[in-house]
Write a protein that holds these residues in place. Structure first.
Motif, PDB file in Angstrom:
ATOM      1  N   VAL A  62       6.182   6.759  19.776  1.00 22.33           N
ATOM      2  CA  VAL A  62       6.824   7.947  19.121  1.00 22.33           C
ATOM      3  C   VAL A  62       7.255   8.001  17.560  1.00 22.33           C
ATOM      4  CG1 VAL A  62       8.780   9.497  19.150  1.00 22.33           C
ATOM      5  CG2 VAL A  62       7.567   8.775  21.186  1.00 22.33           C
ATOM      6  N   LEU A  63       7.727   6.509  17.309  1.00 17.88           N
ATOM      7  CA  LEU A  63       7.925   6.190  15.893  1.00 17.88           C
ATOM      8  C   LEU A  63       6.687   6.284  15.182  1.00 17.88           C
ATOM      9  CD1 LEU A  63       9.883   5.473  13.717  1.00 17.88           C
ATOM     10  CD2 LEU A  63       9.911   3.070  14.258  1.00 17.88           C
ATOM     11  N   GLY A  64       5.784   5.423  15.795  1.00 19.21           N
ATOM     12  CA  GLY A  64       4.281   5.585  14.875  1.00 19.21           C
ATOM     13  C   GLY A  64       3.681   7.049  14.834  1.00 19.21           C
ATOM     14  N   ALA A  65       3.908   7.897  15.780  1.00 17.09           N
ATOM     15  CA  ALA A  65       3.603   9.185  15.658  1.00 17.09           C
ATOM     16  C   ALA A  65       4.166  10.001  14.379  1.00 17.09           C
ATOM     17  CB  ALA A  65       3.767   9.868  16.966  1.00 17.09           C
ATOM     18  N   ALA A  66       5.579   9.705  14.311  1.00 19.50           N
ATOM     19  CA  ALA A  66       6.376  10.275  13.331  1.00 19.50           C
ATOM     20  C   ALA A  66       5.923   9.625  11.932  1.00 19.50           C
ATOM     21  CB  ALA A  66       7.934   9.939  13.433  1.00 19.50           C
ATOM     22  N   VAL A  67       5.749   8.490  11.706  1.00 19.34           N
ATOM     23  CA  VAL A  67       5.317   8.078  10.390  1.00 19.34           C
ATOM     24  C   VAL A  67       3.945   8.289  10.196  1.00 19.34           C
ATOM     25  CG1 VAL A  67       4.897   5.781   9.269  1.00 19.34           C
ATOM     26  CG2 VAL A  67       6.964   5.941  10.681  1.00 19.34           C
ATOM     27  N   GLY A  68       3.192   8.281  11.311  1.00 23.95           N
ATOM     28  CA  GLY A  68       1.691   8.650  11.200  1.00 23.95           C
ATOM     29  C   GLY A  68       1.467  10.042  10.712  1.00 23.95           C
ATOM     30  N   ALA A  69       2.276  11.286  11.168  1.00 24.26           N
ATOM     31  CA  ALA A  69       2.118  12.575  10.882  1.00 24.26           C
ATOM     32  C   ALA A  69       2.511  12.716   9.302  1.00 24.26           C
ATOM     33  CB  ALA A  69       3.144  13.391  11.614  1.00 24.26           C
ATOM     34  N   VAL A  70       3.392  12.000   8.772  1.00 26.98           N
ATOM     35  CA  VAL A  70       3.777  12.182   7.432  1.00 26.98           C
ATOM     36  C   VAL A  70       2.654  11.610   6.652  1.00 26.98           C
ATOM     37  CG1 VAL A  70       5.296  11.681   5.486  1.00 26.98           C
ATOM     38  CG2 VAL A  70       6.207  12.188   7.935  1.00 26.98           C
ATOM     39  N   SER A  71       2.103  10.375   6.884  1.00 26.85           N
ATOM     40  CA  SER A  71       1.318   9.357   5.823  1.00 26.85           C
ATOM     41  C   SER A  71      -0.046  10.243   6.178  1.00 26.85           C
ATOM     42  CB  SER A  71       1.273   8.159   6.370  1.00 26.85           C
ATOM     43  OG  SER A  71       1.197   7.807   7.729  1.00 26.85           O
ATOM     44  N   LEU A  72      -0.667  10.530   7.216  1.00 33.82           N
ATOM     45  CA  LEU A  72      -1.818  11.084   7.567  1.00 33.82           C
ATOM     46  C   LEU A  72      -1.861  12.363   6.576  1.00 33.82           C
ATOM     47  CD1 LEU A  72      -2.772  10.185  11.102  1.00 33.82           C
ATOM     48  CD2 LEU A  72      -3.579   9.009   9.178  1.00 33.82           C
ATOM     49  N   SER A  73      -1.004  13.249   6.711  1.00 38.42           N
ATOM     50  CA  SER A  73      -1.003  14.472   5.918  1.00 38.42           C
ATOM     51  C   SER A  73      -1.022  14.392   4.506  1.00 38.42           C
ATOM     52  CB  SER A  73       0.380  15.484   6.338  1.00 38.42           C
ATOM     53  OG  SER A  73       1.351  14.596   5.808  1.00 38.42           O
ATOM     54  N   GLN A  74      -0.583  13.177   4.121  1.00 37.95           N
ATOM     55  CA  GLN A  74      -0.481  13.065   2.738  1.00 37.95           C
ATOM     56  C   GLN A  74      -2.163  12.387   2.361  1.00 37.95           C
ATOM     57  OE1 GLN A  74       1.732  13.432   0.380  1.00 37.95           O
ATOM     58  NE2 GLN A  74       2.743  14.390   2.039  1.00 37.95           N
ATOM     59  N   ILE A  75      -2.724  11.783   3.182  1.00 39.89           N
ATOM     60  CA  ILE A  75      -4.014  11.246   2.927  1.00 39.89           C
ATOM     61  C   ILE A  75      -4.910  12.557   3.028  1.00 39.89           C
ATOM     62  CG2 ILE A  75      -5.934  10.080   4.243  1.00 39.89           C
ATOM     63  CD1 ILE A  75      -4.034   8.007   5.153  1.00 39.89           C
ATOM     64  N   MET A  76      -4.652  13.554   3.930  1.00 37.36           N
ATOM     65  CA  MET A  76      -5.477  14.786   3.990  1.00 37.36           C
ATOM     66  C   MET A  76      -5.396  15.569   2.693  1.00 37.36           C
ATOM     67  SD  MET A  76      -4.527  15.990   7.954  1.00 37.36           S
ATOM     68  CE  MET A  76      -5.273  15.003   9.497  1.00 37.36           C
ATOM     69  N   VAL A  77      -4.301  15.742   2.169  1.00 41.55           N
ATOM     70  CA  VAL A  77      -4.192  16.427   0.783  1.00 41.55           C
ATOM     71  C   VAL A  77      -5.136  15.560  -0.290  1.00 41.55           C
ATOM     72  CG1 VAL A  77      -2.696  16.830  -1.110  1.00 41.55           C
ATOM     73  CG2 VAL A  77      -1.984  17.300   1.154  1.00 41.55           C
ATOM     74  N   ARG A  78      -5.330  14.366  -0.321  1.00 40.06           N
ATOM     75  CA  ARG A  78      -6.071  14.030  -1.287  1.00 40.06           C
ATOM     76  C   ARG A  78      -7.406  13.389  -0.714  1.00 40.06           C
ATOM     77  NH1 ARG A  78      -1.300  10.292  -1.236  1.00 40.06           N
ATOM     78  NH2 ARG A  78      -2.213   8.820   0.119  1.00 40.06           N
ATOM     79  N   ARG A  79      -7.662  13.199   0.541  1.00 39.33           N
ATOM     80  CA  ARG A  79      -9.155  13.101   0.971  1.00 39.33           C
ATOM     81  C   ARG A  79      -9.816  14.046   1.824  1.00 39.33           C
ATOM     82  NH1 ARG A  79     -10.437   7.329   0.187  1.00 39.33           N
ATOM     83  NH2 ARG A  79     -12.577   8.472   0.887  1.00 39.33           N
TER      84      ARG A  79
END
Length: 418
Positions: A62-79
């Motif tokens: 669950v913690l991985g999903a939380a960190v992943g949601a934030v970090s992947l959304s930042q990647i999406m904005v850029r890439r």
């Protein structure tokens, strides 16, 4: 390439292909994730030699999903959306391999590191619903989200049933039985990554509906700068509060229901039936939730979802310990109440925001949702240990009151801002 550069028929075809690729990715990704989750507590207890650490893999994923949601959304904005989703699924595959190694060497820290990375794959699953919403006009956002969320129904049904045959296969290969379930996401989450890589072309950002005046800019444009201004929009805090409240109450009660039933003499078949009804409520009726939201509006459906969750919590509290039928109804309604709020709240986070704005706030919101879920999961055991399952149900119902009143009070402001 942008959506305006394509002929209408070709654009419609590519959008359909992207949508069904997202559904397939969620179906495959959730299958792998749930198969691994089925044996997570058993694996932790086996390695640690004590049940004290049995909840650790659940908290890690669950913690991985939380960190992943934030970090992947930042990647999406850029890439772009495609790169972000593929990255999350790829890290999920890597995590499954690490977790398998943890079982092979009987190391709990290695197992937890792997399950943390598996959470990134689950984050891609969750962010896929927002990607589908990008592809359609605002009045169809909820239906698109509901369709993609429905894909997880396949994982909820198939995933748990793969743990046993995967374990048998692992034994035939000379591996520990419990390692088999962690090899399932290697195949299924890996397939989700490949589907996303090959079929989400052009990137969903390039295929996004641009009928809203806020969607004329590229995702990495100036609209991506101010998170504070996004949070100031009337619809955003309403959506965030509703999504978190529904998740917290559902996890509080869902986590302890199997243990509550087992402690009162119910066999595993009865427990499985109740949990199956719950997971069907969570995912199986998602397309209906989407249609209702598009028809009646996000706020009305959110209120209906919160009311349903509260009613289910009370029903769970008053259900007789020996009566599985009432508890079955309570858990089904708990799942569907969550689903109503999840689909409608997610749709509200796609309205009145540019692509960049909503990508950022969606990732942040999912991070808050999963962090809250982890806290609720840990807290539920304490409540039952020091009070009772009935107290847990009443606490869940009480938790809904303030969010319900907040959404009710802000409904006019949300409607005026649309």
């Amino acid at each position: 390439m942008a959506s305006t550069d394509l002929a209408p028929r070709e654009l419609a075809r590519l959008r359909r292909r992207a949508t069904w690729a997202l559904v397939a990715g969620v179906a495959l990704g959730s299958t792998g994730h749930i198969a691994a989750a089925t044996v997570a507590t058993i694996a932790a207890k086996h390695i640690a030699g004590s049940s004290a650490w049995s909840g650790a893999p659940g908290a890690a994923v669950v913690l991985g999903a939380a960190v992943g949601a934030v970090s992947l959304s930042q990647i999406m904005v850029r890439r772009g959306r495609r790169f972000g989703l593929v990255t999350g699924y790829a890290l999920g595959v890597a995590g499954a391999l690490v977790a398998t190694a943890g079982i092979l060497v009987a190391s709990l820290p290695v197992l937890l590191a792997g399950t943390f990375l598996i959470g990134f794959g689950n984050a891609s699953n969750q962010l896929s619903r927002y990607t589908a919403a990008d592809l359609v006009p605002p009045e169809r956002h909820a239906s698109a989200i509901g369709l993609v969320v429905w894909g997880a129904t396949i994982g909820a049904v198939v995933g748990p049933n793969l743990a046993a045959p995967a374990g048998a296969l692992a034994v035939r290969l000379g591996l520990p039985e419990l390692s088999g379930a962690y090899l399932v996401p290697v195949v299924f989450v890996g397939a989700a990554a490949l589907i996303s890589f090959f079929l989400l072309r052009p990137d969903p950002y390039e295929l996004a509906d641009r009928t809203s005046k806020r969607d004329t800019d590229r995702p990495e444009g100036p609209t991506a700068v101010s998170l504070a201004s996004v949070l100031a929009r009337p619809s955003v805090p309403v959506a965030i509060v509703a999504l978190i409240a529904g998740m917290v109450v559902m996890v509080l009660i869902m986590t302890m229901t199997p243990l509550h039933m087992a402690d009162h003499g119910h066999d595993l078949a009865s427990v499985g039936l109740v949990i199956s009804g719950h997971t069907f409520g969570m995912y199986g009726l998602s397309p209906i939730s989407g249609r209702l939201t598009d028809r009646f509006g996000s706020v009305r459906v959110i209120l209906a979802g919160l009311a349903t969750v509260a009613s289910a919590a009370i029903l769970a509290a008053i259900a007789p310990p020996t009566g599985g039928l009432i508890l079955f109804l309570a858990l089904f309604l708990l799942g569907y109440g969550w689903n109503l709020g999840y689909v409608a709240g997610s749709a509200l986070l796609t309205t009145g925001l540019s692509l960049a704005e909503r990508t950022r706030i969606q990732g942040l919101t999912d991070g808050l949702i999963w962090s809250s879920a982890a806290a609720a999961s840990l807290g539920s055991g304490l409540v039952v240990a020091f009070a009772s399952f009935a107290t847990l149900g009443l606490l869940g119902a009480a938790f809904v009151v303030v969010p319900f009143l907040l959404v009710l009070a802000r409904r006019s402001a949300v409607a005026a801002a649309r």
